[in-house]
Design a protein around this motif. Structure first.
Motif: not given
Ligand code: IMP
Ligand code: MG
Length: 200
Positions: A116-119, A121-123, A167-169, A174-177
């Motif tokens: 996955d791209d980013i962990l 909250t972990g949900q 803790d910043e967006f 690959g990561l989007d907004f």
């Molecule tokens: P989690 O379920 O909260 O762990 O979030 C995981 C998913 O949320 C990732 O696969 C991302 O798609 C998205 N996400 C979480 N944090 C960011 C961020 O800082 N930038 C972009 N996407 C994020």
């Protein structure tokens, strides 16, 4: 053996390319830093999976750049599949998790490397791992480019972590907004006014 802790990103000033100056506050991880770290991650994965026929399961869509660059450094037999999960709906706050693509490859009895791209909250990983377990793989190892431990809700740790981030967006690589910025070759911090604008 416990794997070494992932490097925390160094908050050195790196100039934001002109094209992205209106959108990004800063660059957090440069393309060279990503490239170097990926080689280390690939070496660790390779060492742990000798003589294993791997199934790489990559979570859509944020992993595409990371996945493509990572697996070209892994010289092991593998098959590749994608699982679709959508959580962030046009905002930086998580919405409901929906599976948008199911696996096509049978992973029963197999070694799965989940990417996955980013962990955060972990949900997401928690849900995906739960779903994969029902398919009875031999073992699941998880690999993420980024980890934002500060926001963790689910007790979950990835086996391979590229970078620990504040803790910043973040966007890019690959990561989007709201589905944008995936094409940036580096990881940057989005200006808060960009997502505040979108929310209003
Ligand atoms: P989690 O379920 O909260 O762990 O979030 C995981 C998913 O949320 C990732 O696969 C991302 O798609 C998205 N996400 C979480 N944090 C960011 C961020 O800082 N930038 C972009 N996407 C994020
Ligand atoms: Mg996303």
């Amino acid at each position: 053996m416990k794997p070494p802790a992932p490097p925390a990103v160094r908050q050195r000033a790196k100039p934001v390319p002109t094209a992205w100056r209106g959108d990004l506050k800063s660059i957090l991880i440069s393309r060279n830093e990503i490239r170097d770290r990926l080689k280390e991650m690939a070496a660790a994965i390779e060492a742990d999976h000798q003589k294993r026929d791997l199934v790489v399961v990559s979570v859509l869509t944020g992993t595409v750049l990371f996945l493509a660059d990572l697996i070209r450094h892994i010289s092991l037999p593998m098959r590749l599949d994608f699982i679709g999960v959508s959580s962030y709906r046009n905002a930086t706050k998580p919405g409901q998790l929906v599976f948008t693509k199911e696996l096509g490859i049978d992973v029963q009895g197999r070694d799965v490397l989940l990417i996955d791209d980013i962990l955060d909250t972990g949900q997401t990983l928690h849900r995906v791992i739960g779903k994969l377990r029902q398919l009875k793989p031999r073992r699941i190892r998880t690999c993420v480019l980024l980890s934002k431990s500060a926001r963790r809700v689910k007790k979950i740790k990835a086996h391979y972590v590229g970078f620990e981030v504040p803790d910043e967006f973040v966007v890019g690589y690959g990561l989007d907004f709201a589905e944008r910025y995936r094409n940036l070759p580096f990881i940057g911090v989005l200006k808060p006014e960009i997502y505040q604008q979108a929310a209003s």
